[in-house]
Scaffold this active site. Structure first.
Site, PDB file in Angstrom:
ATOM      1  CG  LEU A 131       6.620   5.682 -38.261  1.00  0.00           C
ATOM      2  CD1 LEU A 131       6.994   6.586 -39.422  1.00  0.00           C
ATOM      3  CD2 LEU A 131       7.027   6.331 -36.947  1.00  0.00           C
ATOM      4  CD  GLU A 132      -1.968   4.729 -34.487  1.00  0.00           C
ATOM      5  OE1 GLU A 132      -2.387   5.668 -35.211  1.00  0.00           O
ATOM      6  OE2 GLU A 132      -2.176   4.655 -33.282  1.00  0.00           O
ATOM      7  CG  LEU A 133       2.332   8.297 -38.516  1.00  0.00           C
ATOM      8  CD1 LEU A 133       2.938   8.727 -39.841  1.00  0.00           C
ATOM      9  CD2 LEU A 133       3.181   8.802 -37.362  1.00  0.00           C
ATOM     10  N   GLY A 134      -2.204   8.187 -36.582  1.00  0.00           N
ATOM     11  CA  GLY A 134      -3.544   8.746 -36.482  1.00  0.00           C
ATOM     12  C   GLY A 134      -4.366   8.540 -37.735  1.00  0.00           C
ATOM     13  CB  CYS A 161      -5.239   7.111 -32.892  1.00  0.00           C
ATOM     14  SG  CYS A 161      -5.156   5.438 -32.224  1.00  0.00           S
TER      15      CYS A 161
END
Length: 313
Positions: free
Chosen positions: A15-18, A50
């Site tokens: 998960l790369e969520l910003g 991001c």
């Protein structure tokens, strides 16, 4: 939602969520160069990045000069459809996102911030106005404002001053996000020291987002910026189900066997043997490990099989 869905069947996720990346500028920098990098860091892809810079911390000794140089550049920037003319920045991708960006600006203004400058629009069609947002520079900002806490994902530069390295590290870490940071200083060791104390997944020293172009490096964040990595060896393995396989290197000449002292039934000196084995493998010093090895070999050579021992009794 992705994590919740994946949990139903235990599918691994990255998960790369910003983020809310900090852009730190010390007083000993090459200011003209850093100002250009700062504007690029905020306006790249209309700020929809991001790994874009979203919080600008500038040392108080150069703060006025930094702001004035940024303002001069922003005044020269024109926003519009790239197919309709020569523009410096394009549209906002997400529908109604411009309204959210303006709400962040309004919240900052209500809490004491000031707009130092806003960029200009080109010739926009009536149906396209909501898809463009002018590059905006905010000063007198602080961490009570949403613009310093929530991911903007737009062309806004909130610039805040700091007095010491310790203060700017504390400010940079005062965020629920931890994707990346950029630190600029004429002293590279100083910049590295600051970056090493910022809680984030990637850091650039006297540069911006260069790590993203190094595909041999893992990319990802900590805290609310997610977990896991893509790119690099770590990223490739994240897409794999890794299996560990162990085999004897010189088989069949060398085979793994259970030593006699700890074969079932365990001999009387089995515990002492196991202790020596652990000390041999994990002893604190080389000398301790060698001593344990000698005692271990001696015990093995003297050890008789459990069956022979019982017969002798």
């Amino acid at each position: 939602m992705i994590m919740q869905k994946a949990s139903e069947t235990l599918i691994p996720v990255t998960l790369e969520l910003g983020g809310k990346d900090a852009f730190i500028v010390c007083e000993d920098v090459d200011l003209p160069n850093v100002v250009q990098v700062a504007v690029r860091a905020a306006l790249q892809s209309s700020g929809q990045n991001c790994a874009g810079a979203e919080r600008f911390y500038v040392h108080k000794d150069i703060y006025p000069t930094f702001v004035s140089r940024v303002v001069k550049i922003i005044k020269s920037i024109s926003v519009g459809p790239p197919l309709s003319g020569r523009y410096d920045m394009g549209a906002i991708c997400m529908i109604e996102h411009s309204e959210r960006l303006q709400n962040l600006v309004n919240d900052a203004l209500d809490k004491g911030a000031e707009i130092a400058v806003r960029g200009s629009f080109g010739n926009l069609g009536e149906d396209a106005v909501d898809q463009f947002f002018p590059p905006t520079v905010l000063v007198n900002v602080n961490h009570t404002m949403k613009i310093m806490q929530e991911e903007a994902f737009g062309p806004i530069l909130p610039i805040m001053k700091f007095s010491s390295d310790e203060e700017v590290i504390q400010l940079a870490n005062d965020s629920k996000y931890g994707l990346g940071c950029a630190v600029f200083s004429g002293n590279q060791k100083r910049a590295i020291k600051i970056a090493s104390q910022v809680h984030c997944g990637v850091a650039a020293i006297n540069d911006f987002a260069s790590s993203y172009m190094c595909q041999s490096l893992p990319f990802g964040g900590v805290k609310d910026s997610g977990f896991g990595r893509f790119a690099g060896v770590e990223g490739l393995r994240a897409c794999c189900l890794v299996k560990a396989v162990v085999e004897d290197r010189w088989w069949p000449y060398v085979k793994t066997m259970i030593p006699k002292p700890i074969q079932y039934p365990v001999s009387e000196n089995g515990f002492a043997f196991q202790q020596l084995l652990v000390e041999t493998l994990y002893g604190i010093s080389v000398w301790d490990r060698l001593q344990s090895l000698v005692n271990l070999l001696k015990m093995i050579s003297e050890q008789k099989s459990p069956i022979t021992r019982r017969k002798s009794r």
